[in-house]
Design a protein around this motif. Structure first.
Motif, PDB file in Angstrom:
ATOM      1  N   VAL A  72       0.830  -1.205   0.000  1.00  0.00           N
ATOM      2  CA  VAL A  72       0.000   0.000   0.000  1.00  0.00           C
ATOM      3  C   VAL A  72       0.864   1.253   0.000  1.00  0.00           C
ATOM      4  O   VAL A  72       0.536   2.256  -0.652  1.00  0.00           O
ATOM      5  CB  VAL A  72      -0.949  -0.009   1.213  1.00  0.00           C
ATOM      6  CG1 VAL A  72      -1.665   1.333   1.351  1.00  0.00           C
ATOM      7  CG2 VAL A  72      -1.975  -1.127   1.085  1.00  0.00           C
ATOM      8  N   GLU A  76       0.497   4.594  -2.308  1.00  0.00           N
ATOM      9  CA  GLU A  76       0.353   5.952  -1.761  1.00  0.00           C
ATOM     10  C   GLU A  76       1.435   6.880  -2.296  1.00  0.00           C
ATOM     11  O   GLU A  76       1.170   8.057  -2.578  1.00  0.00           O
ATOM     12  CB  GLU A  76       0.376   5.890  -0.237  1.00  0.00           C
ATOM     13  CG  GLU A  76      -0.857   5.214   0.359  1.00  0.00           C
ATOM     14  CD  GLU A  76      -0.773   5.056   1.865  1.00  0.00           C
ATOM     15  OE1 GLU A  76      -1.831   5.014   2.506  1.00  0.00           O
ATOM     16  OE2 GLU A  76       0.362   4.954   2.385  1.00  0.00           O
ATOM     17  N   TYR A  80      -2.059   7.298  -4.923  1.00  0.00           N
ATOM     18  CA  TYR A  80      -3.315   6.634  -4.592  1.00  0.00           C
ATOM     19  C   TYR A  80      -3.632   6.851  -3.111  1.00  0.00           C
ATOM     20  O   TYR A  80      -2.741   6.770  -2.257  1.00  0.00           O
ATOM     21  CB  TYR A  80      -3.230   5.130  -4.881  1.00  0.00           C
ATOM     22  CG  TYR A  80      -3.207   4.792  -6.355  1.00  0.00           C
ATOM     23  CD1 TYR A  80      -4.390   4.533  -7.048  1.00  0.00           C
ATOM     24  CD2 TYR A  80      -2.006   4.733  -7.061  1.00  0.00           C
ATOM     25  CE1 TYR A  80      -4.377   4.220  -8.399  1.00  0.00           C
ATOM     26  CE2 TYR A  80      -1.978   4.426  -8.414  1.00  0.00           C
ATOM     27  CZ  TYR A  80      -3.164   4.170  -9.077  1.00  0.00           C
ATOM     28  OH  TYR A  80      -3.142   3.860 -10.417  1.00  0.00           O
ATOM     29  N   ARG A  81      -4.909   7.118  -2.806  1.00  0.00           N
ATOM     30  CA  ARG A  81      -5.350   7.355  -1.437  1.00  0.00           C
ATOM     31  C   ARG A  81      -6.641   6.593  -1.173  1.00  0.00           C
ATOM     32  O   ARG A  81      -7.469   6.429  -2.074  1.00  0.00           O
ATOM     33  CB  ARG A  81      -5.600   8.845  -1.189  1.00  0.00           C
ATOM     34  CG  ARG A  81      -4.372   9.731  -1.329  1.00  0.00           C
ATOM     35  CD  ARG A  81      -3.366   9.500  -0.206  1.00  0.00           C
ATOM     36  NE  ARG A  81      -2.220  10.393  -0.320  1.00  0.00           N
ATOM     37  CZ  ARG A  81      -1.106  10.112  -0.980  1.00  0.00           C
ATOM     38  NH1 ARG A  81      -1.009   8.947  -1.626  1.00  0.00           N
ATOM     39  NH2 ARG A  81      -0.102  10.967  -1.028  1.00  0.00           N
ATOM     40  N   LEU A  82      -6.814   6.149   0.070  1.00  0.00           N
ATOM     41  CA  LEU A  82      -8.020   5.424   0.437  1.00  0.00           C
ATOM     42  C   LEU A  82      -9.237   6.341   0.333  1.00  0.00           C
ATOM     43  O   LEU A  82      -9.296   7.402   0.945  1.00  0.00           O
ATOM     44  CB  LEU A  82      -7.902   4.896   1.869  1.00  0.00           C
ATOM     45  CG  LEU A  82      -9.116   4.143   2.418  1.00  0.00           C
ATOM     46  CD1 LEU A  82      -9.405   2.887   1.599  1.00  0.00           C
ATOM     47  CD2 LEU A  82      -8.905   3.785   3.887  1.00  0.00           C
ATOM     48  N   ASN A  94     -14.447   4.909   1.646  1.00  0.00           N
ATOM     49  CA  ASN A  94     -13.202   4.851   2.427  1.00  0.00           C
ATOM     50  C   ASN A  94     -13.227   3.760   3.485  1.00  0.00           C
ATOM     51  O   ASN A  94     -12.467   3.805   4.438  1.00  0.00           O
ATOM     52  CB  ASN A  94     -12.939   6.204   3.093  1.00  0.00           C
ATOM     53  CG  ASN A  94     -14.034   6.618   4.053  1.00  0.00           C
ATOM     54  OD1 ASN A  94     -15.206   6.322   3.820  1.00  0.00           O
ATOM     55  ND2 ASN A  94     -13.683   7.304   5.122  1.00  0.00           N
ATOM     56  N   TYR A 112      -8.410   2.326  -3.253  1.00  0.00           N
ATOM     57  CA  TYR A 112      -7.438   3.426  -3.240  1.00  0.00           C
ATOM     58  C   TYR A 112      -7.531   4.151  -4.580  1.00  0.00           C
ATOM     59  O   TYR A 112      -7.222   3.588  -5.628  1.00  0.00           O
ATOM     60  CB  TYR A 112      -6.029   2.889  -2.988  1.00  0.00           C
ATOM     61  CG  TYR A 112      -5.767   2.588  -1.527  1.00  0.00           C
ATOM     62  CD1 TYR A 112      -4.934   3.411  -0.760  1.00  0.00           C
ATOM     63  CD2 TYR A 112      -6.370   1.503  -0.902  1.00  0.00           C
ATOM     64  CE1 TYR A 112      -4.713   3.150   0.592  1.00  0.00           C
ATOM     65  CE2 TYR A 112      -6.149   1.232   0.454  1.00  0.00           C
ATOM     66  CZ  TYR A 112      -5.321   2.066   1.182  1.00  0.00           C
ATOM     67  OH  TYR A 112      -5.103   1.814   2.520  1.00  0.00           O
ATOM     68  N   ASN A 114      -6.770   7.290  -7.330  1.00  0.00           N
ATOM     69  CA  ASN A 114      -5.775   8.253  -7.781  1.00  0.00           C
ATOM     70  C   ASN A 114      -6.519   9.491  -8.262  1.00  0.00           C
ATOM     71  O   ASN A 114      -7.209   9.462  -9.296  1.00  0.00           O
ATOM     72  CB  ASN A 114      -4.925   7.669  -8.911  1.00  0.00           C
ATOM     73  CG  ASN A 114      -3.777   8.571  -9.302  1.00  0.00           C
ATOM     74  OD1 ASN A 114      -3.978   9.716  -9.674  1.00  0.00           O
ATOM     75  ND2 ASN A 114      -2.562   8.048  -9.234  1.00  0.00           N
TER      76      ASN A 114
END
Length: 209
Positions: A72, A76, A80-82, A94, A112, A114
């Motif tokens: 993960v 990140e 990419y983020r939750l 989320n 996740y 982007n």
């Protein structure tokens, strides 16, 4: 890395406006992961007897393009983020996304997103907008699927007015507006076998419990 919340209840989905009408209709490379997986299906809507050699080649290219994201932290670092922050500034999608047994069971996992890729109206097969991570029994996350996503005309903010295609298949909406984000999407379970099919939305072997 802060461990994502394992919030999985169906009421949670309804609360964030992700599912709505769906109720009625509805890291490490696994050692046993095959290069192709089962014949492609999407929740029974599309039943392909076999994958063409060209599709196998395309999926292999997607694997090579996303192999760096098994951890993960690597995802990140690439942006990419939750979860997804919608046009109202609200963070949605989320939590670990699961489907209740009454609707067929199974789950997707943690999404996740982007933001840079979501901001465009284009879909690039080698740059999926979403990476999907499935938790193991100890809560550790493993890359399981990729998901191509495009905002529709009724998303917030709005996007394209017609469904894009990826890998020769038209993308679809499973959570329409006004209760859902109205994303066009396609999953590909390239890193975890899915008994329901390579392109199914839900994987019965994924659990948020």
């Amino acid at each position: 890395m802060t461990r994502p919340r394992m919030q999985i209840g169906w009421k949670t989905w309804l609360g964030i406006g992700l599912v709505g009408p769906l109720v009625a209709g509805v890291a490490m490379i696994p050692s046993n992961a095959s290069d192709v997986g089962d014949p492609a299906q999407r929740d029974g809507d599309h039943d392909h007897a076999s994958m063409t050699a060209g599709l196998q080649d395309d999926l292999a290219r997607v694997r090579r393009a996303t192999a760096r994201y098994h951890r993960v932290e690597a995802a990140e670092a690439a942006g990419y983020r939750l979860g997804w922050v919608n046009g109202a500034g609200r963070l949605i999608v989320n939590t670990c996304i699961a489907r209740p047994a009454a609707a067929g069971g199974g789950a997707m996992g943690f999404h996740y997103f982007n933001a840079d890729l979501m901001a465009t109206d284009e879909v690039d097969v080698l740059r999926p907008e979403v990476l999907v991570y499935a938790p193991d029994d100890d809560g550790r996350l493993h890359l399981a699927a990729v998901e191509w996503v495009a905002r529709s005309a009724t998303s917030n903010p709005p996007g394209v007015s017609t469904a894009p295609s990826v890998l020769g298949m038209q993308m679809h909406i499973i959570a329409p507006a006004p209760t859902g984000p109205a994303f066009y999407l396609t999953h590909a379970w390239i890193w975890k076998e899915n008994p329901a099919g390579m392109f199914a939305d839900w994987n019965p072997d994924v659990s948020c419990d």
